[in-house]
Design a protein around this motif. Structure first.
Motif, PDB file in Angstrom:
ATOM      1  N   CYS A  87      -2.897  -8.058  -4.631  1.00  8.87           N
ATOM      2  CA  CYS A  87      -4.254  -7.646  -5.009  1.00  8.87           C
ATOM      3  C   CYS A  87      -5.127  -7.354  -3.798  1.00  8.87           C
ATOM      4  O   CYS A  87      -5.904  -6.400  -3.805  1.00  8.87           O
ATOM      5  CB  CYS A  87      -4.884  -8.702  -5.915  1.00  8.87           C
ATOM      6  N   ASP A  88      -5.015  -8.150  -2.742  1.00  3.48           N
ATOM      7  CA  ASP A  88      -5.784  -7.872  -1.524  1.00  3.48           C
ATOM      8  C   ASP A  88      -5.372  -6.544  -0.898  1.00  3.48           C
ATOM      9  O   ASP A  88      -6.209  -5.798  -0.398  1.00  3.48           O
ATOM     10  CB  ASP A  88      -5.615  -8.998  -0.509  1.00  3.48           C
ATOM     11  N   ALA A  89      -4.077  -6.233  -0.941  1.00  2.00           N
ATOM     12  CA  ALA A  89      -3.590  -4.990  -0.343  1.00  2.00           C
ATOM     13  C   ALA A  89      -4.130  -3.764  -1.067  1.00  2.00           C
ATOM     14  O   ALA A  89      -4.255  -2.694  -0.467  1.00  2.00           O
ATOM     15  CB  ALA A  89      -2.063  -4.967  -0.364  1.00  2.00           C
ATOM     16  N   LEU A  90      -4.463  -3.909  -2.352  1.00  2.00           N
ATOM     17  CA  LEU A  90      -4.876  -2.753  -3.150  1.00  2.00           C
ATOM     18  C   LEU A  90      -6.388  -2.528  -3.185  1.00  2.00           C
ATOM     19  O   LEU A  90      -6.851  -1.590  -3.828  1.00  2.00           O
ATOM     20  CB  LEU A  90      -4.316  -2.884  -4.565  1.00  2.00           C
ATOM     21  N   GLN A 142       0.825  -1.204   0.000  1.00  2.00           N
ATOM     22  CA  GLN A 142       0.000   0.000   0.000  1.00  2.00           C
ATOM     23  C   GLN A 142       0.862   1.259   0.000  1.00  2.00           C
ATOM     24  O   GLN A 142       0.584   2.215  -0.741  1.00  2.00           O
ATOM     25  CB  GLN A 142      -0.931  -0.003   1.217  1.00  2.00           C
ATOM     26  N   ALA A 143       1.912   1.282   0.807  1.00  2.86           N
ATOM     27  CA  ALA A 143       2.788   2.454   0.874  1.00  2.86           C
ATOM     28  C   ALA A 143       3.491   2.686  -0.464  1.00  2.86           C
ATOM     29  O   ALA A 143       3.576   3.823  -0.940  1.00  2.86           O
ATOM     30  CB  ALA A 143       3.815   2.279   1.990  1.00  2.86           C
ATOM     31  N   ALA A 144       3.975   1.611  -1.098  1.00  2.29           N
ATOM     32  CA  ALA A 144       4.644   1.750  -2.399  1.00  2.29           C
ATOM     33  C   ALA A 144       3.662   2.241  -3.455  1.00  2.29           C
ATOM     34  O   ALA A 144       3.999   3.085  -4.282  1.00  2.29           O
ATOM     35  CB  ALA A 144       5.259   0.416  -2.820  1.00  2.29           C
ATOM     36  N   PHE A 145       2.442   1.727  -3.424  1.00  2.00           N
ATOM     37  CA  PHE A 145       1.418   2.154  -4.381  1.00  2.00           C
ATOM     38  C   PHE A 145       1.125   3.641  -4.211  1.00  2.00           C
ATOM     39  O   PHE A 145       1.124   4.408  -5.183  1.00  2.00           O
ATOM     40  CB  PHE A 145       0.141   1.336  -4.204  1.00  2.00           C
ATOM     41  N   LEU A 146       0.882   4.074  -2.977  1.00  2.09           N
ATOM     42  CA  LEU A 146       0.518   5.467  -2.721  1.00  2.09           C
ATOM     43  C   LEU A 146       1.667   6.422  -3.008  1.00  2.09           C
ATOM     44  O   LEU A 146       1.431   7.556  -3.438  1.00  2.09           O
ATOM     45  CB  LEU A 146       0.034   5.618  -1.275  1.00  2.09           C
ATOM     46  N   GLU A 147       2.902   5.974  -2.790  1.00  5.14           N
ATOM     47  CA  GLU A 147       4.055   6.825  -3.081  1.00  5.14           C
ATOM     48  C   GLU A 147       4.154   7.133  -4.573  1.00  5.14           C
ATOM     49  O   GLU A 147       4.498   8.239  -4.967  1.00  5.14           O
ATOM     50  CB  GLU A 147       5.333   6.134  -2.608  1.00  5.14           C
ATOM     51  N   GLY A 149      -9.691  -0.982  -2.440  1.00  2.88           N
ATOM     52  CA  GLY A 149     -10.017   0.351  -1.950  1.00  2.88           C
ATOM     53  C   GLY A 149      -9.013   1.419  -2.355  1.00  2.88           C
ATOM     54  O   GLY A 149      -9.275   2.597  -2.170  1.00  2.88           O
ATOM     55  N   LEU A 150      -7.857   1.019  -2.884  1.00  2.00           N
ATOM     56  CA  LEU A 150      -6.854   1.989  -3.324  1.00  2.00           C
ATOM     57  C   LEU A 150      -6.778   2.053  -4.841  1.00  2.00           C
ATOM     58  O   LEU A 150      -6.962   3.109  -5.433  1.00  2.00           O
ATOM     59  CB  LEU A 150      -5.472   1.627  -2.769  1.00  2.00           C
ATOM     60  N   ALA A 151      -6.474   0.921  -5.471  1.00  2.00           N
ATOM     61  CA  ALA A 151      -6.355   0.879  -6.938  1.00  2.00           C
ATOM     62  C   ALA A 151      -7.693   0.565  -7.583  1.00  2.00           C
ATOM     63  O   ALA A 151      -7.947   0.946  -8.719  1.00  2.00           O
ATOM     64  CB  ALA A 151      -5.319  -0.156  -7.360  1.00  2.00           C
ATOM     65  N   TRP A 152      -8.535  -0.149  -6.880  1.00  2.00           N
ATOM     66  CA  TRP A 152      -9.866  -0.535  -7.349  1.00  2.00           C
ATOM     67  C   TRP A 152     -10.776  -0.651  -6.130  1.00  2.00           C
ATOM     68  O   TRP A 152     -10.309  -0.663  -5.003  1.00  2.00           O
ATOM     69  CB  TRP A 152      -9.824  -1.871  -8.103  1.00  2.00           C
ATOM     70  N   LYS A 153     -12.074  -0.713  -6.384  1.00  2.00           N
ATOM     71  CA  LYS A 153     -13.004  -0.853  -5.269  1.00  2.00           C
ATOM     72  C   LYS A 153     -12.862  -2.227  -4.624  1.00  2.00           C
ATOM     73  O   LYS A 153     -12.819  -2.349  -3.414  1.00  2.00           O
ATOM     74  CB  LYS A 153     -14.442  -0.626  -5.726  1.00  2.00           C
ATOM     75  N   VAL A 180       9.082  -6.695  -6.235  1.00  3.67           N
ATOM     76  CA  VAL A 180       7.864  -7.025  -6.965  1.00  3.67           C
ATOM     77  C   VAL A 180       7.440  -5.775  -7.725  1.00  3.67           C
ATOM     78  O   VAL A 180       7.235  -4.721  -7.120  1.00  3.67           O
ATOM     79  CB  VAL A 180       6.742  -7.491  -6.009  1.00  3.67           C
ATOM     80  N   CYS A 181       7.359  -5.890  -9.051  1.00  2.00           N
ATOM     81  CA  CYS A 181       6.946  -4.777  -9.905  1.00  2.00           C
ATOM     82  C   CYS A 181       5.499  -5.017 -10.339  1.00  2.00           C
ATOM     83  O   CYS A 181       5.159  -6.114 -10.777  1.00  2.00           O
ATOM     84  CB  CYS A 181       7.844  -4.679 -11.133  1.00  2.00           C
ATOM     85  N   VAL A 182       4.673  -3.989 -10.201  1.00  4.28           N
ATOM     86  CA  VAL A 182       3.241  -4.130 -10.472  1.00  4.28           C
ATOM     87  C   VAL A 182       2.802  -3.088 -11.492  1.00  4.28           C
ATOM     88  O   VAL A 182       3.176  -1.911 -11.391  1.00  4.28           O
ATOM     89  CB  VAL A 182       2.418  -3.957  -9.171  1.00  4.28           C
ATOM     90  N   LYS A 183       2.010  -3.537 -12.470  1.00  4.93           N
ATOM     91  CA  LYS A 183       1.393  -2.627 -13.443  1.00  4.93           C
ATOM     92  C   LYS A 183      -0.112  -2.904 -13.424  1.00  4.93           C
ATOM     93  O   LYS A 183      -0.541  -4.050 -13.519  1.00  4.93           O
ATOM     94  CB  LYS A 183       1.953  -2.862 -14.844  1.00  4.93           C
ATOM     95  N   ILE A 184      -0.882  -1.842 -13.299  1.00  3.02           N
ATOM     96  CA  ILE A 184      -2.348  -1.936 -13.223  1.00  3.02           C
ATOM     97  C   ILE A 184      -2.919  -1.047 -14.318  1.00  3.02           C
ATOM     98  O   ILE A 184      -2.498   0.107 -14.469  1.00  3.02           O
ATOM     99  CB  ILE A 184      -2.866  -1.442 -11.862  1.00  3.02           C
TER     100      ILE A 184
END
Length: 137
Positions: free
Chosen positions: A96-99, A36-41, A101-105, A125-129
């Protein structure tokens, strides 16, 4: 949306049961917070997606120091793939569980997902959404 979680890939652990109560293990909660922190950053002003979503995850596992140098080079050159834990599906699940409410509902919106395991000098871990296309397969 793209982001990287530095450190050894971690898989989603099964819930633990104590008496009549189930709880998420601390290691899983800590890694979800790291995701979550990496996503929000990297995506500070993002609004959760509402439609179908595609997720691509590339997990780089650490190259074991106990391996001979020749094998380490082959691992680094993607000639040897990691067949070690955590399993690819548990890596995808924790991300996916961590995201939610952040990346998707809700991660039920994910209609296409790919998790690839590789060895790397830097474990991460590199993530593309992205929004999923509407074409029929």
């Amino acid at each position: 949306m793209r982001f990287t979680v530095f450190g050894k890939p971690t898989g989603k652990a099964r819930p633990r049961v104590a008496g009549r109560h189930a709880y998420t293990p601390g290691r899983t909660r800590a890694y979800e917070a790291l995701v979550q922190a990496a996503f929000l950053e990297n995506n500070p002003d993002v609004t959760p997606l509402h439609g179908p979503v595609q997720v691509d995850i590339l997990a780089f596992y650490p190259i074991p120091k106990s391996c001979c140098k020749a094998l380490q080079v082959r691992m680094q050159n993607n000639e040897v793939a990691p067949t070690v834990k955590p399993d690819w599906d548990n890596v995808g699940k924790i991300v996916c569980d961590a995201l939610n409410g952040l990346a998707w509902k809700d991660d039920a919106q994910i209609v296409d997902a790919h998790v690839v395991k590789r060895y790397g000098v830097t474990p991460m871990v590199c993530v593309k959404i992205e929004e999923a296309g509407h074409e029929n397969h």
